[in-house]
Design a protein around this motif. Structure first.
Motif, PDB file in Angstrom:
ATOM      1  N   HIS A 148      27.613 -36.944 -40.097  1.00 58.86           N
ATOM      2  CA  HIS A 148      27.375 -36.403 -39.645  1.00 58.86           C
ATOM      3  C   HIS A 148      26.877 -34.743 -39.815  1.00 58.86           C
ATOM      4  O   HIS A 148      27.228 -34.672 -41.444  1.00 58.86           O
ATOM      5  N   TYR A 149      25.738 -33.922 -39.324  1.00 60.33           N
ATOM      6  CA  TYR A 149      25.692 -32.658 -39.515  1.00 60.33           C
ATOM      7  C   TYR A 149      25.370 -31.739 -39.090  1.00 60.33           C
ATOM      8  O   TYR A 149      25.387 -32.123 -37.206  1.00 60.33           O
ATOM      9  N   THR A 150      25.326 -30.039 -39.465  1.00 62.34           N
ATOM     10  CA  THR A 150      24.777 -29.687 -38.436  1.00 62.34           C
ATOM     11  C   THR A 150      24.288 -28.551 -38.898  1.00 62.34           C
ATOM     12  O   THR A 150      24.421 -27.720 -40.099  1.00 62.34           O
ATOM     13  N   GLY A 151      22.845 -27.532 -38.409  1.00 61.66           N
ATOM     14  CA  GLY A 151      21.904 -26.622 -39.250  1.00 61.66           C
ATOM     15  C   GLY A 151      22.331 -25.830 -37.984  1.00 61.66           C
ATOM     16  O   GLY A 151      21.298 -25.748 -37.395  1.00 61.66           O
ATOM     17  N   VAL A 152      21.735 -24.108 -39.123  1.00 59.87           N
ATOM     18  CA  VAL A 152      21.556 -23.077 -38.418  1.00 59.87           C
ATOM     19  C   VAL A 152      20.770 -22.128 -39.268  1.00 59.87           C
ATOM     20  O   VAL A 152      20.102 -23.026 -40.711  1.00 59.87           O
ATOM     21  N   LYS A 153      19.446 -21.245 -39.175  1.00 55.07           N
ATOM     22  CA  LYS A 153      19.043 -20.554 -39.279  1.00 55.07           C
ATOM     23  C   LYS A 153      19.859 -19.640 -39.779  1.00 55.07           C
ATOM     24  O   LYS A 153      20.882 -19.104 -39.530  1.00 55.07           O
ATOM     25  N   LEU A 154      19.468 -19.138 -41.320  1.00 56.24           N
ATOM     26  CA  LEU A 154      20.069 -18.459 -42.117  1.00 56.24           C
ATOM     27  C   LEU A 154      20.343 -16.571 -41.644  1.00 56.24           C
ATOM     28  O   LEU A 154      20.680 -16.294 -41.691  1.00 56.24           O
ATOM     29  N   SER A 155      18.776 -16.294 -41.107  1.00 54.66           N
ATOM     30  CA  SER A 155      18.801 -15.125 -40.238  1.00 54.66           C
ATOM     31  C   SER A 155      19.562 -14.757 -39.296  1.00 54.66           C
ATOM     32  O   SER A 155      19.959 -13.814 -39.574  1.00 54.66           O
ATOM     33  N   ASP A 156      19.499 -15.168 -38.520  1.00 53.21           N
ATOM     34  CA  ASP A 156      20.708 -15.083 -36.879  1.00 53.21           C
ATOM     35  C   ASP A 156      21.850 -16.341 -36.825  1.00 53.21           C
ATOM     36  O   ASP A 156      22.021 -16.168 -35.815  1.00 53.21           O
ATOM     37  N   GLY A 157      22.199 -17.635 -37.580  1.00 55.20           N
ATOM     38  CA  GLY A 157      23.307 -17.995 -37.152  1.00 55.20           C
ATOM     39  C   GLY A 157      22.628 -19.018 -36.284  1.00 55.20           C
ATOM     40  O   GLY A 157      23.379 -19.158 -35.870  1.00 55.20           O
ATOM     41  N   GLU A 158      21.709 -19.170 -35.983  1.00 55.46           N
ATOM     42  CA  GLU A 158      20.996 -19.841 -34.283  1.00 55.46           C
ATOM     43  C   GLU A 158      21.569 -21.659 -34.809  1.00 55.46           C
ATOM     44  O   GLU A 158      20.746 -21.960 -35.722  1.00 55.46           O
ATOM     45  N   SER A 206      22.372 -30.782 -34.570  1.00 60.84           N
ATOM     46  CA  SER A 206      23.604 -31.018 -34.769  1.00 60.84           C
ATOM     47  C   SER A 206      23.873 -32.699 -33.658  1.00 60.84           C
ATOM     48  O   SER A 206      23.625 -32.837 -32.908  1.00 60.84           O
ATOM     49  N   SER A 207      24.186 -32.886 -35.057  1.00 62.35           N
ATOM     50  CA  SER A 207      24.430 -34.761 -34.884  1.00 62.35           C
ATOM     51  C   SER A 207      25.691 -34.730 -33.290  1.00 62.35           C
ATOM     52  O   SER A 207      26.854 -35.514 -32.680  1.00 62.35           O
ATOM     53  N   PHE A 240      23.063 -26.382 -43.673  1.00 62.48           N
ATOM     54  CA  PHE A 240      23.735 -27.410 -42.706  1.00 62.48           C
ATOM     55  C   PHE A 240      24.766 -27.560 -43.772  1.00 62.48           C
ATOM     56  O   PHE A 240      25.301 -26.880 -44.516  1.00 62.48           O
ATOM     57  N   VAL A 241      25.906 -27.999 -42.679  1.00 63.27           N
ATOM     58  CA  VAL A 241      26.802 -28.712 -42.880  1.00 63.27           C
ATOM     59  C   VAL A 241      27.174 -29.929 -42.783  1.00 63.27           C
ATOM     60  O   VAL A 241      26.608 -30.449 -42.118  1.00 63.27           O
ATOM     61  N   VAL A 242      27.123 -31.242 -44.066  1.00 62.33           N
ATOM     62  CA  VAL A 242      27.062 -32.480 -43.919  1.00 62.33           C
ATOM     63  C   VAL A 242      28.187 -33.011 -43.986  1.00 62.33           C
ATOM     64  O   VAL A 242      28.866 -33.380 -45.038  1.00 62.33           O
ATOM     65  N   ASP A 243      29.011 -33.612 -43.360  1.00 58.64           N
ATOM     66  CA  ASP A 243      29.787 -35.076 -43.802  1.00 58.64           C
ATOM     67  C   ASP A 243      29.106 -36.488 -44.321  1.00 58.64           C
ATOM     68  O   ASP A 243      28.228 -37.204 -42.801  1.00 58.64           O
ATOM     69  N   ILE A 244      29.321 -37.140 -45.727  1.00 59.21           N
ATOM     70  CA  ILE A 244      28.974 -37.717 -45.751  1.00 59.21           C
ATOM     71  C   ILE A 244      29.557 -39.470 -45.221  1.00 59.21           C
ATOM     72  O   ILE A 244      30.798 -39.376 -46.029  1.00 59.21           O
ATOM     73  N   LEU A 245      29.280 -40.375 -44.351  1.00 58.39           N
ATOM     74  CA  LEU A 245      29.736 -41.298 -43.743  1.00 58.39           C
ATOM     75  C   LEU A 245      30.017 -42.827 -44.680  1.00 58.39           C
ATOM     76  O   LEU A 245      30.574 -43.531 -44.402  1.00 58.39           O
TER      77      LEU A 245
END
Length: 345
Positions: free
Chosen positions: A254-264, A268-269, A337-342
C-alpha cells in the motif's frame, strides 16, 4: 556439480520456478523449450510414467542437500523420471505452526529436472529462502493445495508433472522442457497470515522529514518546511519482522505519494481500496523505490523522500529557445511516499 549458469540463475529464478504464469513462450526459432532437455529427449515425449517418490530420498551429508534415487545420485537413476500426477511425500514432520490456506509460507528448496537429472535451482548454498503466497493463483496448484496442513519444520518431497507445472511451453530460462517432471525438496521454515497493514516496531524518524499521520484512508503527509533532498532519504516508520525484500521479488504494497513542492497527493493505493504488486529492484519502478525498498523487512512502513532524478527525472533543459515537453507530468518534482510493505514473493 552445478554449472555457473545455474548459480547465476538461482537468485532470479528462485521465486519464478513456482509460478506457472511466468513460464516463457516458445520462441519457435529452433531454440525452443524442447532444446533445454537432455539428449535423447524424443523418448521422453512418449515415456510412460515411472516416477515413484518412494524411491527418492535426500542426502544431507554433504555441504548441500541432493536427491538420490534408490540410494544412488539422482542423475544415475533410470531417467527420465516421469510422474503421472503430482506426488507429495513427507520426509520429516515438524512441530511448528500449521500452514493454513492462503498463508504466506517461507521455504528453502532444491529443484531438479526429472528428465535430465540436472539441479535447476537451490536456495541452500547461500542459506536463502523464498516466500510462497498461497493465495496467488499463479502459484503451482501443488503448493496452493499441498502446503496447507503441513507444519513449520516439515521436510517434503514433491514431484510435479509438466501438465501441472509449466505445461507445453516449458520454461527455457530454467532449463525445463515441455515434458519434464520437476522434483522439489522443501523445508518449511515459517508461515504467517498475509498482512493488510504494516506490523512491527515503531521507529522514531529523523528531524526535518515530512510528518506522517495515519488515517482511515491511509497516511496524511505534511511536507511544510521540508527542504529538497540532495539524495534519496529512506526512513522506516515501522520496522517489520518478516524476511527482507530481495531484488527480483514481486512485492505487495500500500502506498501514498505527494509532491514535496506543495504537498499535493498524486496517487494512493489506500484510496483505491486495494494494494498493488510489482517487481522490485529490476528497473520496473522508479529508481528511488528500487533503492529504498530492497533490503527492507516485509511488514515495514517506509517514508521515502525521492529527488527528481531518482523519480521521473529532471525537467528538460531549454535548447535554442525551445523547451522539450517533459516525459512525465511529475518530471522535475521531488516526491514523498509512504509505503507499507505487505508481502514479497
Amino acid at each position: 556439480m552445478r554449472s555457473p549458469r545455474l548459480r547465476y540463475l538461482a537468485a532470479a529464478a528462485a521465486p519464478l520456478i513456482f509460478l506457472a504464469g511466468c513460464s516463457p513462450e516458445s520462441s519457435g526459432d529452433g531454440d525452443d523449450a524442447a532444446a533445454t532437455s537432455a539428449p535423447g529427449d524424443d523418448a521422453a515425449t512418449s515415456a510412460p510414467p515411472n516416477g515413484d517418490l518412494a524411491d527418492i530420498a535426500v542426502d544431507t551429508e554433504g555441504d548441500e542437500p541432493a536427491l538420490t534415487w534408490d540410494d544412488e545420485p539422482f542423475s544415475d537413476g533410470d531417467l527420465p523420471f516421469v510422474a503421472a500426477g503430482t506426488q507429495t511425500r513427507t520426509l520429516t514432520e515438524g512441530d511448528g505452526d500449521e500452514v493454513a490456506e492462503g498463508d504466506e509460507v517461507e521455504v528453502q528448496y532444491l529443484a531438479v529436472n526429472g528428465t535430465s537429472g540436472d539441479e535447476l535451482v537451490s536456495t541452500f548454498p547461500n542459506d536463502e529462502s523464498v516466500t510462497l503466497a498461497l493465495g496467488n493463483e499463479a502459484l503451482f496448484p501443488a503448493f496452493r493445495e499441498g502446503l496447507p496442513g503441513t507444519a513449520v519444520g516439515d521436510e517434503l518431497l514433491m514431484a510435479i508433472p509438466a501438465s501441472e507445472a509449466f505445461g507445453e511451453a516449458g520454461n527455457p530460462q530454467l532449463g525445463v522442457g515441455p515434458t519434464d517432471t520437476v522434483l522439489f525438496y522443501l523445508a518449511v521454515q515459517n508461515t504467517w497470515e498475509p498482512l493488510t497493514e504494516a506490523q512491527g516496531e515503531e521507529v522514531e524518524p529523523e528531524e526535518g522529514l515530512p510528518t506522517v499521520t495515519m488515517g482511515d484512508a491511509g497516511p496524511e503527509i505534511d511536507v511544510e518546511g521540508v527542504e529538497a533532498p540532495e539524495q534519496l532519504v529512506t526512513q522506516p516508520l515501522i520496522q517489520g519482522e518478516r524476511p527482507e525484500v530481495v531484488a527480483g521479488q514481486t512485492i505487495r504494497v500500500h502506498y501514498t505519494g505527494v509532491k514535496l513542492s506543495d504537498g499535493e497527493q498524486f496517487d494512493s493505493s489506500w484510496e483505491r481500496g486495494e494494494p498493488t504488486e510489482f517487481p522490485i529492484g529490476v528497473g520496473q519502478v522508479i529508481a528511488g523505490w528500487d533503492e529504498g525498498l530492497v533490503g527492507q523487512p516485509v511488514g515495514s512502513r517506509v517514508l521515502l523522500v525521492v529527488p527528481a532524478e531518482e523519480a521521473y527525472g529532471e525537467l528538460p533543459e531549454e535548447t535554442e529557445g525551445q523547451t522539450a515537453a517533459p516525459a512525465h507530468e511529475l518530471a522535475g518534482e521531488d516526491l514523498v511516499f509512504v509505503v507499507d510493505i505487505l508481502g514479497a514473493s
